[in-house]
Design a protein around this motif. Structure first.
Motif, PDB file in Angstrom:
ATOM      1  N   HIS B 430      39.945  49.305  39.332  1.00 49.69           N
ATOM      2  CA  HIS B 430      39.792  48.139  38.458  1.00 49.69           C
ATOM      3  C   HIS B 430      41.055  47.744  37.694  1.00 49.69           C
ATOM      4  CE1 HIS B 430      39.257  50.780  34.969  1.00 49.69           C
ATOM      5  NE2 HIS B 430      39.360  49.703  34.216  1.00 49.69           N
ATOM      6  N   TYR B 431      42.107  48.551  37.742  1.00 50.88           N
ATOM      7  CA  TYR B 431      43.369  48.105  37.117  1.00 50.88           C
ATOM      8  C   TYR B 431      44.195  47.273  38.085  1.00 50.88           C
ATOM      9  CZ  TYR B 431      42.516  51.244  33.179  1.00 50.88           C
ATOM     10  OH  TYR B 431      41.989  51.857  32.070  1.00 50.88           O
ATOM     11  N   SER B 432      43.840  47.315  39.354  1.00 48.16           N
ATOM     12  CA  SER B 432      44.599  46.585  40.373  1.00 48.16           C
ATOM     13  C   SER B 432      44.148  45.122  40.412  1.00 48.16           C
ATOM     14  CB  SER B 432      44.360  47.209  41.745  1.00 48.16           C
ATOM     15  OG  SER B 432      44.884  48.505  41.763  1.00 48.16           O
ATOM     16  N   PRO B 433      44.968  44.196  40.879  1.00 45.08           N
ATOM     17  CA  PRO B 433      46.359  44.390  41.288  1.00 45.08           C
ATOM     18  C   PRO B 433      47.293  44.408  40.082  1.00 45.08           C
ATOM     19  CG  PRO B 433      45.735  42.102  41.601  1.00 45.08           C
ATOM     20  CD  PRO B 433      44.532  42.806  41.052  1.00 45.08           C
ATOM     21  N   THR B 434      48.379  45.124  40.204  1.00 51.14           N
ATOM     22  CA  THR B 434      49.295  45.218  39.066  1.00 51.14           C
ATOM     23  C   THR B 434      50.559  44.391  39.269  1.00 51.14           C
ATOM     24  OG1 THR B 434      50.166  47.218  40.061  1.00 51.14           O
ATOM     25  CG2 THR B 434      48.527  47.505  38.355  1.00 51.14           C
ATOM     26  N   GLY B 435      50.631  43.634  40.367  1.00 50.75           N
ATOM     27  CA  GLY B 435      51.805  42.793  40.582  1.00 50.75           C
ATOM     28  C   GLY B 435      51.592  41.883  41.776  1.00 50.75           C
ATOM     29  N   THR B 436      52.622  41.212  42.207  1.00 43.39           N
ATOM     30  CA  THR B 436      52.471  40.249  43.306  1.00 43.39           C
ATOM     31  C   THR B 436      52.259  40.926  44.653  1.00 43.39           C
ATOM     32  OG1 THR B 436      54.854  40.095  43.047  1.00 43.39           O
ATOM     33  CG2 THR B 436      53.610  38.111  42.618  1.00 43.39           C
ATOM     34  N   GLU B 437      52.871  42.100  44.816  1.00 40.52           N
ATOM     35  CA  GLU B 437      52.803  42.737  46.134  1.00 40.52           C
ATOM     36  C   GLU B 437      51.790  43.874  46.175  1.00 40.52           C
ATOM     37  OE1 GLU B 437      54.374  41.480  48.666  1.00 40.52           O
ATOM     38  OE2 GLU B 437      55.247  39.990  47.318  1.00 40.52           O
ATOM     39  N   GLU B 438      51.425  44.380  44.978  1.00 42.04           N
ATOM     40  CA  GLU B 438      50.604  45.580  44.927  1.00 42.04           C
ATOM     41  C   GLU B 438      49.209  45.339  45.482  1.00 42.04           C
ATOM     42  OE1 GLU B 438      52.872  44.871  42.823  1.00 42.04           O
ATOM     43  OE2 GLU B 438      54.016  46.710  42.442  1.00 42.04           O
ATOM     44  N   PHE B 439      48.573  46.449  45.806  1.00 49.82           N
ATOM     45  CA  PHE B 439      47.218  46.435  46.352  1.00 49.82           C
ATOM     46  C   PHE B 439      46.261  45.570  45.526  1.00 49.82           C
ATOM     47  CE2 PHE B 439      43.001  48.330  45.721  1.00 49.82           C
ATOM     48  CZ  PHE B 439      42.455  48.119  46.979  1.00 49.82           C
ATOM     49  N   CYS B 440      45.462  44.761  46.211  1.00 49.45           N
ATOM     50  CA  CYS B 440      44.468  43.922  45.536  1.00 49.45           C
ATOM     51  C   CYS B 440      43.082  44.320  46.044  1.00 49.45           C
ATOM     52  CB  CYS B 440      44.749  42.450  45.839  1.00 49.45           C
ATOM     53  SG  CYS B 440      43.663  41.334  44.959  1.00 49.45           S
ATOM     54  N   PRO B 441      42.161  44.659  45.126  1.00 51.10           N
ATOM     55  CA  PRO B 441      40.834  45.129  45.552  1.00 51.10           C
ATOM     56  C   PRO B 441      40.117  44.119  46.452  1.00 51.10           C
ATOM     57  CG  PRO B 441      41.114  45.472  43.212  1.00 51.10           C
ATOM     58  CD  PRO B 441      42.290  44.677  43.674  1.00 51.10           C
ATOM     59  N   LEU B 477      50.074  39.875  29.510  1.00 53.25           N
ATOM     60  CA  LEU B 477      49.047  38.876  29.819  1.00 53.25           C
ATOM     61  C   LEU B 477      49.387  38.093  31.083  1.00 53.25           C
ATOM     62  CD1 LEU B 477      48.185  37.566  26.245  1.00 53.25           C
ATOM     63  CD2 LEU B 477      47.176  39.438  27.553  1.00 53.25           C
ATOM     64  N   ARG B 478      50.683  37.938  31.351  1.00 51.25           N
ATOM     65  CA  ARG B 478      51.053  37.255  32.588  1.00 51.25           C
ATOM     66  C   ARG B 478      50.581  38.067  33.784  1.00 51.25           C
ATOM     67  NH1 ARG B 478      56.352  36.016  29.876  1.00 51.25           N
ATOM     68  NH2 ARG B 478      56.007  33.958  29.016  1.00 51.25           N
ATOM     69  N   ARG B 479      50.727  39.391  33.657  1.00 47.70           N
ATOM     70  CA  ARG B 479      50.299  40.234  34.755  1.00 47.70           C
ATOM     71  C   ARG B 479      48.777  40.155  34.910  1.00 47.70           C
ATOM     72  NH1 ARG B 479      50.821  46.502  34.364  1.00 47.70           N
ATOM     73  NH2 ARG B 479      52.940  46.062  33.698  1.00 47.70           N
ATOM     74  N   ALA B 480      48.077  40.128  33.764  1.00 42.80           N
ATOM     75  CA  ALA B 480      46.619  40.014  33.824  1.00 42.80           C
ATOM     76  C   ALA B 480      46.222  38.705  34.509  1.00 42.80           C
ATOM     77  CB  ALA B 480      46.031  40.086  32.420  1.00 42.80           C
ATOM     78  N   ALA B 481      46.918  37.618  34.150  1.00 42.07           N
ATOM     79  CA  ALA B 481      46.593  36.320  34.741  1.00 42.07           C
ATOM     80  C   ALA B 481      46.890  36.334  36.237  1.00 42.07           C
ATOM     81  CB  ALA B 481      47.401  35.230  34.050  1.00 42.07           C
ATOM     82  N   LEU B 482      48.005  36.894  36.608  1.00 43.34           N
ATOM     83  CA  LEU B 482      48.348  36.982  38.024  1.00 43.34           C
ATOM     84  C   LEU B 482      47.278  37.788  38.767  1.00 43.34           C
ATOM     85  CD1 LEU B 482      50.390  36.600  40.393  1.00 43.34           C
ATOM     86  CD2 LEU B 482      51.343  38.808  39.740  1.00 43.34           C
ATOM     87  N   GLY B 483      46.836  38.874  38.144  1.00 38.01           N
ATOM     88  CA  GLY B 483      45.792  39.699  38.741  1.00 38.01           C
ATOM     89  C   GLY B 483      44.533  38.874  38.958  1.00 38.01           C
ATOM     90  N   LEU B 484      44.163  38.126  37.930  1.00 36.43           N
ATOM     91  CA  LEU B 484      42.981  37.283  38.012  1.00 36.43           C
ATOM     92  C   LEU B 484      43.111  36.287  39.178  1.00 36.43           C
ATOM     93  CD1 LEU B 484      41.449  35.504  34.931  1.00 36.43           C
ATOM     94  CD2 LEU B 484      41.858  34.254  37.007  1.00 36.43           C
ATOM     95  N   LEU B 485      44.276  35.662  39.296  1.00 33.82           N
ATOM     96  CA  LEU B 485      44.476  34.673  40.359  1.00 33.82           C
ATOM     97  C   LEU B 485      44.409  35.326  41.735  1.00 33.82           C
ATOM     98  CD1 LEU B 485      47.403  32.593  38.802  1.00 33.82           C
ATOM     99  CD2 LEU B 485      44.966  32.030  38.856  1.00 33.82           C
ATOM    100  N   ARG B 486      45.084  36.456  41.864  1.00 31.83           N
ATOM    101  CA  ARG B 486      45.077  37.112  43.173  1.00 31.83           C
ATOM    102  C   ARG B 486      43.680  37.574  43.564  1.00 31.83           C
ATOM    103  NH1 ARG B 486      49.027  41.682  44.395  1.00 31.83           N
ATOM    104  NH2 ARG B 486      48.091  41.373  46.433  1.00 31.83           N
ATOM    105  N   LEU B 487      42.947  38.150  42.588  1.00 26.15           N
ATOM    106  CA  LEU B 487      41.585  38.596  42.878  1.00 26.15           C
ATOM    107  C   LEU B 487      40.747  37.425  43.375  1.00 26.15           C
ATOM    108  CD1 LEU B 487      40.982  40.799  39.722  1.00 26.15           C
ATOM    109  CD2 LEU B 487      40.818  41.623  42.083  1.00 26.15           C
TER     110      LEU B 487
END
Lengths: 304, 691
Positions: B430-441, B477-487
């Motif tokens: 649930h902490y993923s994704p942590t960046g643009t390339e990292e694993f996304c659930p 928060l930018r990372r959180a937003a990016l995570g939200l978008l990728r998910l």
């Protein structure tokens, strides 16, 4: 003397080496403290423009690290050897390597590495940049250029070297448990007099672990913290930064005791640390102010 | 032509800053040389743990001389003026010529501006670079006031075979440097690039990082091969290690097989993060061997042995610590650890982690997610359980010791306690994704747990106005937003996020942590922020920025997934011939409308004034389009129906002059074109495509 065979010889070798570099060899501060950095010879003396070159052993207390003497590497009271050089010399890294040679750790026969480790002490409002010095993957020295102390920018910058003596000695004597370290070498005709580290400190590790984790009087410690904090503040009002600083150190140790007793919630933690930092900052500022006053008086006397 | 060699020798540069330092030096040098209008053939920079190096080939020895004509006073000007002119150039009147110009006869003179020697210019450039180099962290040392990443100790600066005169922070340039610190401590003399390069090579320093990296891969693989093992995903660690050694040597160590009982992530973290060792795998599973890259030769058996035993001992102590916590944690249930979240602050204005956990439990089963849960066959209890337990591992010994294992340890402990695989996986991921390339659930429960966690964080910090400013983003928060978008995008979560965001806000209100009345302002800010991050995300993916603006301007009444679909559809459409023509049409229409001088009120509209055939046809095409256009049309359908406007527009422009002398005709033609424009902009915001 053989620093690879006895703990006390390791200390002696370091003292001789740094004495030869012009450092004054001081004695440990006679109070409980978390690290050599709390010794006023570090905290206070790294401030201000005067040259300051000293080295000393500081028994250090980390109540949470106690393991009843059972863990081979963790102690609640251990020894740091600390070197402070102000201003930091240009050959600081070379001196560090030479000092390792002096205790029998030859850089030519080991893998010595400077691995980035920026150091910060939130309780002292201190920060520095530097490295962990690794020997075959083991951190043996903390190497720091102080940039800030008590929230005050350091100018000139001091070098701080901190040797973890137990760990270093275990490496030198090739022992797997701190208790097995030879404290002194048996001398001819006095064989029965030689002691191990365990002979001297194992009982105290056990007793203090019980005290730290189970038996300390939380109510009393909390009250003392409040009292010492007030005492520090009122001594600062009297412009007595050195006695004030002792109360700051006491408060810091009380915090560590409370912490190891599990008496400080994660929520309270930050607040406690901030209170100690405020005391430390007050002491540093007051100490610097007094030094400046006395040096301008001295200058006047000398007709400047 | 001449070459320039610069070597800045300093105390160990942290590995993570090395690559950027090399690039930064290169860019700064190029910029400075361009500003000085100095040409060169090639410029390369290099980095090792202790040195930052630049080598520039083909510089001129000096800047070109420039002939310049200076104009003086008129020939009949007062003598004082003429004298002044001559004095300013240090010339005699005999050096000057007379020249007839429009306003009379003037004294002129051709002056030769001598080009400065390159050596001087380089000295200034290097001093300036030393003074202004931007390290992510920098420090002072000794009595010096200058700042650098770590103390600068020596400098080579040789141009055209001669040592330049540069002094910075107590370091004077010279022609000497040092090789490998331990193996070749004596300084040696350098007179050219070749002698520098060869000198370093002889003294066990690899200058080119790429070569060093290649050597490291080969060295590790060779040792792995001996025991039929392999290394996994080592790129980052190889790069880091390359920044820790001047020259790589290798040794293989082993550890007790009992430690294999530890979670593989704990093994990996201990080895990789704490010790920089390469764990070797056998048939996909960790073996008991690891590789150490050393900065000292391993060919002497005695020394190799000392180094191996030392490293093995350190690892053993670390793994023993990990095992201690791993076993200790298992004696306590996650639900019990969870109680300690009451003592753990999320943020001082946003309450405890316990309160966060309580919000997540509610948010994950809120009405706007029920459909999603149903579709993916997740029952409510399961979702709530995952939310209830997901933060508990923050209170375990293992996570206290290895903070980077948060979530992962929770997953393990949940599994050991017998919770379902779904729940354990969700906690773990649930902490993923942590960046643009990292694993996304991808597992639905993981996706939704991660999503609500990020939404809760975003809404909370925006509610108390701690949103990111400039380069500062202390709560990630930018990372959180990016995570939200990728998910959302990776998993095609095709629903409107707004109700979910509002619910997240109201949960803070229910806990009395934020004020109810500010919801509108907060929602607006969050939506603007998300839309900004979305813009950034699309740009990063290489989408056309005009189309991005187009779809973002339209706003996302539906879902982010639709926005992305629209974006792709429009991009594809514009690549077709039809699309290109249509865009051209639109451009013409909007150009004419923009150029018209006065405003035409819509009550001028009189359909019967449009008498020409091309006018009528265009009008009926627009009406057709308007009738056909429906809310639920896909973007492809809308684009398709727009193409029917293309021919009538072409015809209209061919046959009709908009600026008719008859005011009525002219105004109605404008109004007709405005209708056309509105048709285009209705759903697709063409205006931004031509902007």
């Amino acid at each position: 003397m053989d620093p690879t065979k006895a703990f006390q010889d390791l200390i002696l070798a370091l003292q001789i080496f740094w004495a030869n570099q012009g450092c004054a060899i001081l004695q440990p501060y006679d109070m409980e403290m978390g690290a050599g950095t709390f010794h006023p010879a570090t905290t206070l003396h790294v401030l201000g423009p005067e040259a300051w070159n000293v080295a000393f052993v500081q028994p250090s207390r980390r109540p949470t690290d106690g393991r009843y003497g059972e863990n081979p590497n963790r102690l609640q009271r251990f020894h740091q050897f600390q070197v402070i050089m102000k201003p930091s010399p240009d050959n600081a890294q070379d001196l560090c390597l030479q000092s390792l040679r002096a205790i029998g750790l030859f850089p030519e026969k080991n893998d010595i590495r400077f691995v980035e480790d920026d150091w910060e002490s939130p309780t002292l409002g201190a920060a520095g940049l530097g490295w962990e010095v690794w020997c075959n993957g083991l951190e043996v020295v903390q190497f720091t250029y102080f940039q800030q102390m008590g929230g005050i920018s350091c100018n000139p910058v001091s070098l701080e070297l901190t040797y973890g003596l137990e760990r270093l000695s275990m490496l030198l004597q090739d022992k797997d448990h701190f208790a097995d370290l030879q404290w002194n070498i048996s001398q001819k005709g006095h064989e029965e007099k030689a002691l191990t580290y365990g002979d001297i400190y194992l009982t105290s590790e056990k007793e203090f672990s019980i005290f730290n984790f189970e038996k300390s009087n939380v109510k009393m410690l909390r009250k003392q913290f409040e009292d010492f904090e007030k005492e520090c503040e009122s001594l600062l009002l009297c412009k007595l930064p050195m006695p004030a600083y002792e109360y700051c150190v006491k408060a810091s140790h009380l915090f560590n005791l409370l912490d190891s007793r599990g008496a400080i919630s994660v929520l309270e933690r930050a607040a406690y640390i901030k209170r100690i930092r405020n005391l430390a900052r007050g002491c540093c500022e007051s100490w610097l102010e007094k030094r400046q006053e006395s040096s301008s008086k001295k200058n006047k006397k000398q007709g400047f | 032509m001449a070459d320039f060699l610069l070597e800045l020798l300093m105390e160990e540069i942290p590995s993570r800053f090395q690559d950027m330092a090399s690039i930064h030096l290169k860019n700064k040098l190029i910029k400075s040389l361009q500003e000085e209008k100095l040409s060169f053939n090639s410029l390369e920079t290099y980095i090792t743990p202790r040195r930052l190096v630049a080598y520039i080939q083909g510089l001129p020895e000096k800047k070109k001389d420039i002939q310049e004509r200076r104009k003086g006073p008129r020939v009949d000007a007062p003598e004082k003026a003429i004298k002044g002119f001559l004095k300013s150039l240090n010339l005699e009147l005999t050096d000057c010529k007379q020249e007839t110009m429009q306003k009379g006869v003037f004294w002129v003179v051709d002056v030769l501006q001598k080009g400065k020697p390159t050596a001087c210019i380089l000295e200034n450039i290097i001093k300036d670079i030393l003074e202004t180099f931007s390290w992510p962290k920098s420090m002072r040392w000794g009595n010096k006031m200058g700042k650098w990443i770590r103390p600068l100790r020596n400098m080579i600066a040789i141009f055209d075979g001669k040592v330049l005169d540069i002094e910075w922070n107590g370091v004077k340039s010279s022609n000497k440097t040092q090789g490998h610190r331990i193996l070749f401590p004596n300084f040696f003399k350098v007179d050219s690039w070749k002698s520098y390069k060869d000198g370093l090579q002889k003294r066990q320093v690899i200058l080119n990082k790429k070569d060093k990296i290649e050597r490291i891969y080969k060295g590790i693989e060779a040792l792995a091969k001996e025991s039929n093992t392999t290394v996994y995903k080592a790129d980052r660690l190889v790069n880091e290690v390359a920044g820790l050694v001047e020259y790589p040597w290798f040794l293989k160590g082993t550890f007790d097989k009992n430690f294999l009982k530890l979670p593989v992530e704990a093994l990996e973290t201990t080895m990789r993060v704490h010790q920089r060792y390469f764990l070797l795998y056998k048939a996909g599973k960790p073996s008991t061997s690891f590789v150490v890259v050393t900065n000292m030769p391993t060919d002497d058996k005695y020394i190799e042995n000392t180094m191996r035993e030392g490293n093995e001992k350190v690892l053993k102590a670390r793994l023993e610590d990990a095992s201690f916590y791993w076993k200790l944690d298992q004696k306590t249930a996650l639900s019990e650890f969870s109680l300690k979240l009451k003592e753990r602050l999320f943020h001082k204005e946003l309450g405890t982690m316990w309160q966060k956990k309580e919000r997540l439990e509610k948010l994950i089963v809120c009405s706007s997610l029920l459909d999603y849960l149903k579709e993916n066959k997740i029952n409510k209890e399961e979702a709530q359980k995952a939310a209830e337990l997901c933060k508990a591992d923050l209170c375990t010994g293992m996570v206290a010791e290895f903070p980077e294992l948060q979530g992962i340890m929770g997953g393990y402990y949940a599994c050991l306690e017998g919770y379902s695989k779904l729940i354990s996986k969700a906690i773990s991921e649930h902490y993923s994704p942590t960046g643009t390339e990292e694993f996304c659930p991808e597992k639905p429960l993981s996706v939704i747990l991660s999503l609500v966690d990020k939404i809760d964080t975003l809404l909370g910090f925006f509610a108390i106005e701690l949103e990111p400013t400039g380069s500062k983003d202390p709560f990630a928060l930018r990372r959180a937003a990016l995570g939200l978008l990728r998910l959302t995008l990776n998993n095609g979560l095709d629903f409107n996020l707004k109700p979910l965001l509002e619910k997240a806000y109201s949960l803070y209100v229910d806990q009395g942590l934020v004020k109810k009345g500010n919801i509108e302002t907060c929602m607006k800010k969050v939506q603007t922020f998300l839309s900004e991050r979305l813009r950034y995300y699309f740009k990063d993916k290489g989408h056309n920025h005009k189309v991005i603006e187009g779809v973002l301007a339209k706003g996302s009444q539906h879902s982010i997934v639709r926005v992305e679909a629209d974006l792709k559809a429009i991009e594809n459409f514009l690549k077709t011939e039809k699309g290109a023509l249509l865009l051209q049409n639109y451009r013409r229409v909007s150009n004419i409308l923009r150029a018209k001088k006065h405003k035409v009120a819509s009550n001028f509209w009189q359909e019967d004034k449009l008498g020409e055939k091309a006018e009528k046809e265009l009008l009926s095409a627009v009406k057709n389009f308007e009738q056909e256009a429906k809310e639920d049309q896909t973007i492809e359908q809308q684009l398709d129906s727009l193409t029917f406007l293309q021919k009538p527009i072409d015809q209209f422009f061919e046959d009709i002059l908009v600026n008719d002398p008859d005011e009525d005709k002219k105004n109605n033609r404008f109004l007709l074109l405005a209708k056309v424009q509105r048709a285009f902009d209705k759903n697709l915001s063409f205006s931004s495509l031509v902007g």
